[in-house]
Design an enzyme around this catalytic site. Structure first.
Site, PDB file in Angstrom:
ATOM      1  N   GLU A 162      -4.013   0.838 -10.598  1.00 44.26           N
ATOM      2  CA  GLU A 162      -5.194   0.945 -11.250  1.00 44.26           C
ATOM      3  C   GLU A 162      -5.030   2.294 -11.669  1.00 44.26           C
ATOM      4  OE1 GLU A 162      -7.433  -0.900  -7.048  1.00 44.26           O
ATOM      5  OE2 GLU A 162      -7.777   0.894  -7.835  1.00 44.26           O
TER       6      GLU A 162
ATOM      7  N   CYS B 126      -7.686   9.227 -14.060  1.00 41.17           N
ATOM      8  CA  CYS B 126      -7.208   9.315 -12.839  1.00 41.17           C
ATOM      9  C   CYS B 126      -6.157   8.333 -12.707  1.00 41.17           C
ATOM     10  CB  CYS B 126      -8.098   9.077 -11.682  1.00 41.17           C
ATOM     11  SG  CYS B 126      -7.533   8.890  -9.808  1.00 41.17           S
TER      12      CYS B 126
ATOM     13  N   CYS C  15       0.393   2.310  -0.914  1.00 39.36           N
ATOM     14  CA  CYS C  15       0.671   3.546  -0.441  1.00 39.36           C
ATOM     15  C   CYS C  15       1.083   3.453   1.066  1.00 39.36           C
ATOM     16  CB  CYS C  15      -0.472   4.596  -0.313  1.00 39.36           C
ATOM     17  SG  CYS C  15      -0.314   6.314  -0.064  1.00 39.36           S
TER      18      CYS C  15
ATOM     19  N   CYS D 188      -3.769   6.806   5.210  1.00 41.69           N
ATOM     20  CA  CYS D 188      -4.925   7.360   5.874  1.00 41.69           C
ATOM     21  C   CYS D 188      -6.051   6.443   6.060  1.00 41.69           C
ATOM     22  CB  CYS D 188      -5.475   8.494   4.519  1.00 41.69           C
ATOM     23  SG  CYS D 188      -4.197   9.461   3.962  1.00 41.69           S
TER      24      CYS D 188
ATOM     25  N   CYS E 192      -9.054   5.022   3.509  1.00 42.50           N
ATOM     26  CA  CYS E 192      -8.289   4.879   2.170  1.00 42.50           C
ATOM     27  C   CYS E 192      -7.951   3.405   1.867  1.00 42.50           C
ATOM     28  CB  CYS E 192      -7.181   5.739   1.602  1.00 42.50           C
ATOM     29  SG  CYS E 192      -6.551   5.562  -0.013  1.00 42.50           S
TER      30      CYS E 192
ATOM     31  N   CYS F 240      -9.714   4.969  -4.964  1.00 44.04           N
ATOM     32  CA  CYS F 240      -8.545   4.971  -4.938  1.00 44.04           C
ATOM     33  C   CYS F 240      -7.989   3.639  -4.169  1.00 44.04           C
ATOM     34  CB  CYS F 240      -7.935   6.036  -4.003  1.00 44.04           C
ATOM     35  SG  CYS F 240      -6.184   6.064  -3.518  1.00 44.04           S
TER      36      CYS F 240
HETATM   37  N1  SAH Z   1      -1.749  10.240  -1.661  1.00 42.11           N
HETATM   38  C1  SAH Z   1      -2.396  11.318  -2.727  1.00 42.11           C
HETATM   39  C2  SAH Z   1      -3.057  11.136  -3.841  1.00 42.11           C
HETATM   40  C3  SAH Z   1      -4.069   9.741  -3.666  1.00 42.11           C
HETATM   41  S1  SAH Z   1      -5.525   9.987  -2.764  1.00 42.11           S
HETATM   42  C4  SAH Z   1      -3.358  12.332  -1.692  1.00 42.11           C
HETATM   43  O1  SAH Z   1      -3.305  11.829  -0.585  1.00 42.11           O
HETATM   44  O2  SAH Z   1      -4.001  13.291  -2.126  1.00 42.11           O
HETATM   45  C5  SAH Z   1      -6.484  11.008  -3.765  1.00 42.11           C
HETATM   46  C6  SAH Z   1      -7.665  11.474  -3.223  1.00 42.11           C
HETATM   47  O3  SAH Z   1      -8.618  10.324  -2.895  1.00 42.11           O
HETATM   48  C7  SAH Z   1      -7.754  12.065  -1.600  1.00 42.11           C
HETATM   49  O4  SAH Z   1      -7.931  13.203  -1.542  1.00 42.11           O
HETATM   50  C8  SAH Z   1      -7.986  11.030  -1.038  1.00 42.11           C
HETATM   51  O5  SAH Z   1      -8.383  11.504   0.271  1.00 42.11           O
HETATM   52  C9  SAH Z   1      -9.278  10.362  -1.743  1.00 42.11           C
HETATM   53  N2  SAH Z   1      -9.765   9.438  -1.182  1.00 42.11           N
HETATM   54  C10 SAH Z   1      -9.284   7.978  -0.963  1.00 42.11           C
HETATM   55  N3  SAH Z   1      -9.879   7.124  -0.533  1.00 42.11           N
HETATM   56  C11 SAH Z   1     -11.172   7.696  -0.567  1.00 42.11           C
HETATM   57  C12 SAH Z   1     -12.419   7.230  -0.242  1.00 42.11           C
HETATM   58  N4  SAH Z   1     -12.608   5.857   0.208  1.00 42.11           N
HETATM   59  N5  SAH Z   1     -13.400   7.956  -0.475  1.00 42.11           N
HETATM   60  C13 SAH Z   1     -13.287   9.243  -0.863  1.00 42.11           C
HETATM   61  N6  SAH Z   1     -12.149   9.730  -1.102  1.00 42.11           N
HETATM   62  C14 SAH Z   1     -11.166   9.094  -0.896  1.00 42.11           C
END
Ligand code: SAH
Length: 378
Positions: free
Chosen positions: A115, A128, A135, A139, A142, A358
């Site tokens: 994406e 982006c 991944c 987290c 996410c 994301c």
């Molecule tokens: N793995 C990397 C890059 C991908 S995530 C990282 O962890 O930074 C990029 C950003 O999007 C991160 O700050 C992540 O915390 C945020 N993100 C992912 N899912 C999200 C969600 N559902 N709501 C808000 N931010 C989110």
């Protein structure tokens, strides 16, 4: 140089038949760096300036096939067509949000999906992009982490996201900024990401220098230091999300073997190496990490550092049950940081009506394929 007969030609490289005679998809041209393209041209007797011409057609003039490259000799266009694909992916889905944010779901040659997103704000056009299919970091908030990691993207698959998004724009509109914040952990795929970003900025490319590019990481200390040694002034964003280890490990499971102190030390080294202010991302999760006490702890960690905090209200992802705090609580968190001596910005949500967070779109696509959700039809 003779014109090969396309219908029956079988390209042979080092004695290995390639191209139309096999069922393998052709190589994406952008898997080659500029230097590798020059080598390829040289091996066929073409001068190196052809590389920049070809790259200008692809990056600058937004063509979609080799045949449209009018100032390239016909024989060379044919050779390119036989050996390479121009794009590494197909557009599987294109969504446009009410704020003109656009999102693409791209299908790769092996059927996997990735994406990328285009965001418009005044004169800024920020893209982006993703670096992996899925991944591995897991987290809890996410969408990308929910199904684990399948594989790394190649150089061409990373660059393709720029090409595809750039072709959504019209006339004079150009990409101005890049955030590597899509699917995947960028520092786990530096091998493809760094050559892709270099290629973007080389002659004939999109002219996007390191200062316009932000790489976001979950916080892998050795990789952060490696990026510092690499010597380009990329902006680094660290997804911290919590001011202490017990809470961070709950939100970001890989923290268990790393730890906040170790990440901050690596970030300090990155600042020393690059001179770039480090950004800390903090997804606000109602009732989890949004307390005034958390803001005070975070301020204590960061106030003596050259740092900026981006507060990101949680973008809802269905299976997680997590939500953004109410606006006054978000404001209070930001003000507490400011009072504690730390600059903070609350990030605006963009593209909320098209699942622009994301990994959300790929998640829906895969769930729909598995029959586990009532995701809307494309
Ligand atoms: N793995 C990397 C890059 C991908 S995530 C990282 O962890 O930074 C990029 C950003 O999007 C991160 O700050 C992540 O915390 C945020 N993100 C992912 N899912 C999200 C969600 N559902 N709501 C808000 N931010 C989110």
């Amino acid at each position: 140089m003779q014109l090969p007969i396309i219908a029956t030609a079988t390209a042979v490289v080092d004695g290995v038949p390639t191209g139309p005679a096999t069922n393998e998809p052709l190589r994406p041209l952008l898997d080659l760096t500029r230097a590798q393209l020059i080598d390829w041209l040289d091996s066929r007797g073409y001068p190196s300036f052809r590389a920049d011409q070809i790259r200008r057609w692809i990056f600058g003039k937004r063509v979609s096939e080799f045949a449209a490259m009018h100032d390239i000799p016909a024989a060379l266009r044919t050779a390119l067509t036989e050996e390479f694909r121009l794009f590494a992916s197909e557009v599987a889905r294109h969504q446009v949000a009410s704020d003109r944010t656009e999102k693409l779901l791209l299908r790769l040659a092996d059927g996997e999906h990735t994406e990328c997103v285009l965001m418009r704000e005044d004169d800024r056009r920020t893209v982006c992009i993703s670096t992996q299919v899925g991944c591995a970091m897991g987290c809890v908030f996410c969408a990308s982490g929910l199904m684990g990691v399948k594989r790394n993207l190649s150089i061409g698959e990373i660059l393709d996201q720029f090409l595809r998004l750039d072709r959504l724009m019209t006339g004079e509109e150009r990409i101005t900024n890049v955030v590597v914040m899509g699917m995947g952990e960028p520092l786990a795929n530096l091998k493809a990401l760094l050559p892709a970003l270099e290629s973007l900025n080389e002659k004939g490319g999109l002219g996007l220098g390191a200062r316009r590019i932000t790489i976001s990481t979950v916080g892998l200390p050795e990789k952060i230091r490696e990026l510092g040694r690499y010597g380009q002034a990329y902006n680094l964003a660290i997804s911290l999300h919590a001011p202490n280890d017990p809470l961070r490990t709950q939100i970001v499971p890989v923290n268990k073997n790393i730890g906040v102190e170790e990440i901050l030390a690596a970030a300090d080294d990155y600042f020393a190496a690059s001179g770039r202010r480090v950004t800390y991302e903090y997804v606000l999760l109602a009732g989890v990490n949004d307390d005034v006490e958390h803001a005070k702890q975070l301020a204590k960690l960061l106030r003596h550092r050259v740092a900026h905090v981006n507060l990101i209200p949680m973008n809802p992802v269905e299976p997680t049950g997590l939500e953004a705090p109410a606006v006054p609580r978000t404001k209070l968190f930001a003000e507490t940081l400011e009072h504690g001596g730390v600059n903070a910005t609350v990030r605006k949500r963009k593209g909320a009506d098209i699942d622009a967070a994301c990994g959300q779109l790929r998640l829906k696509e895969e769930q729909a394929a598995a029959g586990t959700t009532n995701a809307p039809a494309p």
